[in-house]
Design an enzyme around this catalytic site. Structure first.
Site, short mmCIF file in Angstrom:
data_model
loop_
_atom_site.label_atom_id
_atom_site.label_comp_id
_atom_site.label_asym_id
_atom_site.label_seq_id
_atom_site.Cartn_x
_atom_site.Cartn_y
_atom_site.Cartn_z
N CYS A 159 48.37 30.22 12.38
CA CYS A 159 48.42 31.14 13.52
C CYS A 159 48.58 30.36 14.82
O CYS A 159 47.60 29.88 15.41
CB CYS A 159 47.16 32.00 13.56
SG CYS A 159 47.16 33.16 14.94
N CYS B 108 46.74 31.97 17.76
CA CYS B 108 45.30 31.70 17.81
C CYS B 108 45.01 30.27 18.25
O CYS B 108 44.10 30.02 19.04
CB CYS B 108 44.65 31.90 16.43
SG CYS B 108 45.25 33.30 15.51
N ASP B 109 45.76 29.31 17.72
CA ASP B 109 45.37 27.90 17.86
C ASP B 109 46.30 27.06 18.74
O ASP B 109 45.98 25.90 19.01
CB ASP B 109 45.32 27.25 16.46
CG ASP B 109 44.33 27.94 15.56
OD1 ASP B 109 43.35 28.52 16.09
OD2 ASP B 109 44.51 27.93 14.33
#
Ligand SMILES: Cc1cc2nc3c(=O)[nH]c(=O)nc-3n(C[C@H](O)[C@H](O)[C@H](O)COP(=O)(O)OP(=O)(O)OC[C@H]3O[C@@H](n4cnc5c(N)ncnc54)[C@H](O)[C@@H]3O)c2cc1C
Length: 359
Positions: free
Chosen positions: A149, A152-153
């Site tokens: 992701c 997300c990261d």
């Protein structure tokens, strides 16, 4: 903390039985929720994470109609969720469905990690999740440099170097997103051309931060405490080399979240749910839609369309339960569901297009 939106809707017959239970709150499940709740059916949507599905992990959606400037995946998911709640769908997040069981009385039991829920019809929309490569180091470095992701990261890799594995839309688009943070993004792809949409390819080839590692597959994620490199092998020359990266993002395909349906509804060899063109599964009263269904396009527009169709068909099915067809010449499905006409062999919900209810 999961959100529990409950709006007072009349439940038919037994107060503990929903008209429709929907498994999964991605675009397809939320659309089905909008249609069922707006059709004044008591509707519960069960979601193992937070609502939104894969789009909640998507930085920018540019190809969903109605948003000419694009919309963030998070915002789009939030709008769908609010729209479903506004019409009265109950959304239960952080609730994982473990099993689905049909009963003699035509109802279904859905067992979650928290409770058992009864419903008269079920819509399956559990979507897909990222496939694991299975290479050494992948599992060990989850949360320490291995991710699926970028949204997300990605921000963790400011000024660093990362590798994206894959050549489809997700790989290229997420790779482009990572160039906002990383100084360099390798794209490791097993072929010598990408599968991604042409517009994404054009942007990727024009981006000086992206470097393509063609004809190559990942062999090992290396590092000590954190990821320090990705060992890749060229399939043509057999040469092995280590890319010096701090993060590896895998986009090598997906697997459907349908293990809990084994032996309940028919699936194809890869686990995708089989339906007819009206989204009806092999089990009378159970419908399926979205990425978890065996279909040729895994996109939001497709998921939304299938969610709408599954919901309309589920409502047709419920209408016929409420007004059963005459018993004469009828037959009952194996699990003791509603009476259906023997002559046509049709299941409830299979009427002609002319009598589709107004959604
Ligand atoms: C990185 C990325 C970028 C993308 N970009 C785009 C794009 O720009 N445009 C586009 O059109 N499409 C895009 N897609 C594809 C799009 O996101 C999917 O086609 C769409 O989300 C499918 O919707 P769905 O509702 O069928 O499944 P999903 O979105 O996968 O939702 C399924 C939901 O079911 C839940 N669930 C699964 N199992 C259970 C269970 N047992 N119990 C309870 N809940 C369960 C999951 O947690 C999930 O929330 C992208 C996908 C990815 C991964």
């Amino acid at each position: 903390m999961g959100l529990d939106i409950r709006i007072d809707l009349p439940r038919t017959e037994q107060s503990d039985t929903y008209d429709v239970a929907i498994v999964g709150a991605g675009p397809s499940g939320l659309t089905a929720g909008i249609y069922c709740a707006r059709g004044r059916r008591s509707t519960v949507v069960l979601e193992r994470n937070m609502a939104g599905g894969q789009i909640a992990l998507t930085e920018l959606v540019e190809n969903y109609p109605g948003f000419p400037d694009g919309i963030s995946g998070f915002d789009l998911a939030d709008r769908m969720k609010r729209q479903a709640a506004q019409f009265g769908a109950e959304l239960r997040e952080i609730t994982t469905v473990a099993s689905l069981q049909p009963h003699e009385d035509g109802c279904f039991s859905i067992t979650t990690d928290q409770e058992s829920i009864r419903s008269r019809a079920v819509i399956l929309s559990p979507g897909v999740e990222a496939k694991r490569s299975g290479i050494p180091g992948e599992a060990e470095f989850i949360g320490r440099g291995v991710s699926w992701c970028a949204t997300c990261d990605g921000a963790l890799y400011k000024g660093r170097t990362v590798a994206v594995v894959g050549g489809g839309d997700a790989a290229v688009e997420e790779g482009l997103f990572l160039t906002k943070f990383a100084d360099k993004v390798y794209v490791v792809h097993r072929r010598d051309e990408l599968r991604a949409a042409k517009i994404a390819q054009e942007r990727a080839f024009a981006n000086p931060k992206m470097e393509f590692v063609w004809d190559s597959v990942p062999r090992r994620v290396v590092g000590d405490q954190m990821v320090e490199g990705l060992e890749v092998q060229n399939l043509k020359t057999k040469e092995v080399r280590t890319l010096p990266v701090n993060g590896v993002f895998f986009y090598i395909g997906q697997i459907p979240n349908t293990a809990f349906l084994q032996g309940v509804v028919e699936r194809d060899e890869a686990g995708y749910i089989l339906t007819d063109e009206l989204m009806r599964t092999s089990l009378c009263g159970v419908f399926a839609c979205g990425d978890a269904r065996s279909n040729p396009l895994k996109q939001i527009a497709m998921a939304v369309g299938e969610g709408a169709l599954a919901a309309v068909q589920a409502q047709r099915y419920l209408d016929q339960l409420e007004c059963p067809l005459p018993a004469a010449g009828g037959q009952r499905p194996a699990w003791g569901g509603p009476t259906v006409p023997a002559a046509s062999g049709e299941r409830p919900g299979s009427g002609g297009a002319g009598d589709t209810p107004t959604p």
